[in-house]
Structure formats: C-alpha cells, structure tokens
Design an enzyme around this catalytic site. Sequence first.
Site, short mmCIF file in Angstrom:
data_model
loop_
_atom_site.label_atom_id
_atom_site.label_comp_id
_atom_site.label_asym_id
_atom_site.label_seq_id
_atom_site.Cartn_x
_atom_site.Cartn_y
_atom_site.Cartn_z
N ASP A 76 0.81 -1.25 0.00
CA ASP A 76 0.00 0.00 0.00
C ASP A 76 0.83 1.29 0.00
O ASP A 76 0.47 2.27 0.69
CB ASP A 76 -0.97 0.00 1.20
N GLU A 124 -4.63 -0.74 -1.50
CA GLU A 124 -5.98 -0.73 -0.90
C GLU A 124 -6.84 0.28 -1.65
O GLU A 124 -6.38 1.40 -1.93
CB GLU A 124 -5.90 -0.34 0.59
N LYS A 186 -6.92 -4.70 -3.36
CA LYS A 186 -7.72 -5.26 -2.27
C LYS A 186 -8.62 -4.16 -1.71
O LYS A 186 -8.18 -3.03 -1.54
CB LYS A 186 -6.78 -5.81 -1.18
N LYS A 189 -8.09 -4.35 4.54
CA LYS A 189 -6.80 -4.14 5.21
C LYS A 189 -5.91 -5.37 4.95
O LYS A 189 -4.73 -5.23 4.70
CB LYS A 189 -6.99 -3.93 6.72
N CYS A 219 -2.57 -2.40 7.70
CA CYS A 219 -2.51 -3.35 6.58
C CYS A 219 -1.30 -4.27 6.67
O CYS A 219 -1.40 -5.46 6.38
CB CYS A 219 -2.54 -2.59 5.26
C1 C5J Z 1 -3.34 0.60 5.46
C2 C5J Z 1 -5.04 1.90 6.61
N1 C5J Z 1 -2.83 0.44 4.26
N2 C5J Z 1 -4.22 2.28 7.57
N3 C5J Z 1 -4.60 1.16 5.55
O1 C5J Z 1 -2.70 0.36 6.46
O2 C5J Z 1 -6.20 2.24 6.63
#
Ligand code: C5J
Length: 282
Positions: A76, A124, A186, A189, A219
């Site tokens: 991510d 994400e 995706k 998470k 994530c």
């Molecule tokens: C991820 C989040 N990528 N913190 N998403 O950690 O919402």
Amino acid sequence: MSKHEYIADHGREAYLRRVEEAYEEFQETGVFRYPAWLYGPPKGDLFKVPVEDCPEFGDTAYVELDSGRTAFLSIDMQTDFCGEDGYVDAMGYDLSLTRRAVEPIETVLETVRGTDIGVVHTREGHEPDLADAPFNKVLRSKAAGNGVGIGETPPGGMGPLLTRGNENWDIIDELAPEPGEPVVDKPTKGAFGNTNIEMVLARQGISYLVIAGITTDVCVHTIMREANDRGYWCILLKDATGATDEGNRKAAIKQIKMQGGVFGWVTDSERFVDAVEEGVDE
Ligand code: C5J
C-alpha cells in the site's frame, strides 16, 4: 510436497521428528534452515537473514531463505497513505510518519530487482461505485476526515479518496511497479480475502515473504498475520514500514516478536540488503 501431504503419507510422529531435527540444528547453529524435505531442492540461492529478538528478546537468530521461493511484498505505498491530499492527509496525520518507509523500500527494490527474488505490490482501494466499501468503513472515514471520507474528494484534492483508478490511490512514483511485477488490489486491510494474491504467490512458488509498507499496525500487520496463518515464512523489515502513530508502529513490531515470533520475524532493510548482496547471485 505440502505439509498436509507429508503428514498424510508419514504421520504425526514423522512430522514431529522433522521438527526435532530442525530444532536441534537451530540449537547448534542459530539458523532456521530451509526445509528441503518440505519444499524440495532450492530453486535459487540459499541465503541467511539475521532476525532480532528471537527466540528471546536480546537474541539474534538467522532464517535461511531460498531466493527462488522468496517475494518482497511492498504494501500500500500509495499517495492515499503517504502523500498530500490523500486519505491519511485528509485525516490530518503527520505524513513524515508513513513516508519514512519510502527510502528503505527504494533501496530494497533496487537490490532485489537484480535477482530472482520476486516483487509483489498491494493497493488498498474501492471500486468507483463503492459496492465493495462497507458502510461503516466509509462512515468512520468521513468522521475522521472532518467530513471528507472514502469516495469523496478533499478540497483541492486529486480525486476521491481510496477509490480505484485515481492518482491519489495509485502507488507513488518512487516505488512504482516495474513491468511484470504483480499488483494485488484489495478492498480490505488484509490481502488474502477476495483477492488473487494466493494465485500470484503460488504461480511464483513463493514460501518466503519479506514484508514492508504502510501502515505497520494496520494493513502490514493484517497481511503478515494472514500470511503467517497460511504457513508463509514472514520477515518484516521494520524500518521499511511506517504508521500514523509512532507508538503504534513500535508496538506492532514488538507484537510480532512475542512467543518467539508469533507472526514471523523482524529485521531491517540494511541487514536484509546485506544478506541478499552476500548470498544471492545477480
Ligand atoms: C493501510 C489503513 N494500508 N491504515 N490502511 O494500512 O487504513
């Protein structure tokens, strides 16, 4: 062969003997050896990565990996999580806390791209019609973002937050995937539910995951837990991750180390890069 096939063919006592042998070897050498009896002969080079606080805090152990069965997983690294006008910025967090992962990941990518170690990226985000965005997730994000949540564009922003196809949702230029590197999208998470990641990893014959990205406590942790539950050998590069809260980053790293490595192991990008440069052919 798979572990299930081994137990079906040979029974639990034989399986426990394999564990005993590996344990005795670990006692003598401090190395968790590559289990050729389980995966077959190595496909690439065997190389050893030092991991910290294992089996006890203060100890150093080594994990032996087969480069041909290893993937570097960059999680991510999107503008939404570390850039201006993204999702994390809209919530008012300090972007330097998530951006700290960028340089170490750049270095790791430069190192592994010249080898047979695979690279897999995740992103994400939600479909533009938000059909895959749970109502409570969208609602909470709006409350946290001072009225601007998932699917909405902040004033002067690049596009709707965490929404596929927009610049803010994509991976930042510095860490952009190269041709041939799979990107797993995706809406979650984690990465193992409702995605093709297991097919992507199986196609490359991956058993070892070297994990980095953002955010450490959300994530990255969820994916590491999911992968560990599925039997992948997971190693987190602690400096190549960032969280929206530094205390949470540290706590997430410590959690991994409990019980001798309850979700896998922890090292840093420098030790990993050194191990690759020493042990893996270009
Ligand atoms: C991820 C989040 N990528 N913190 N998403 O950690 O919402």
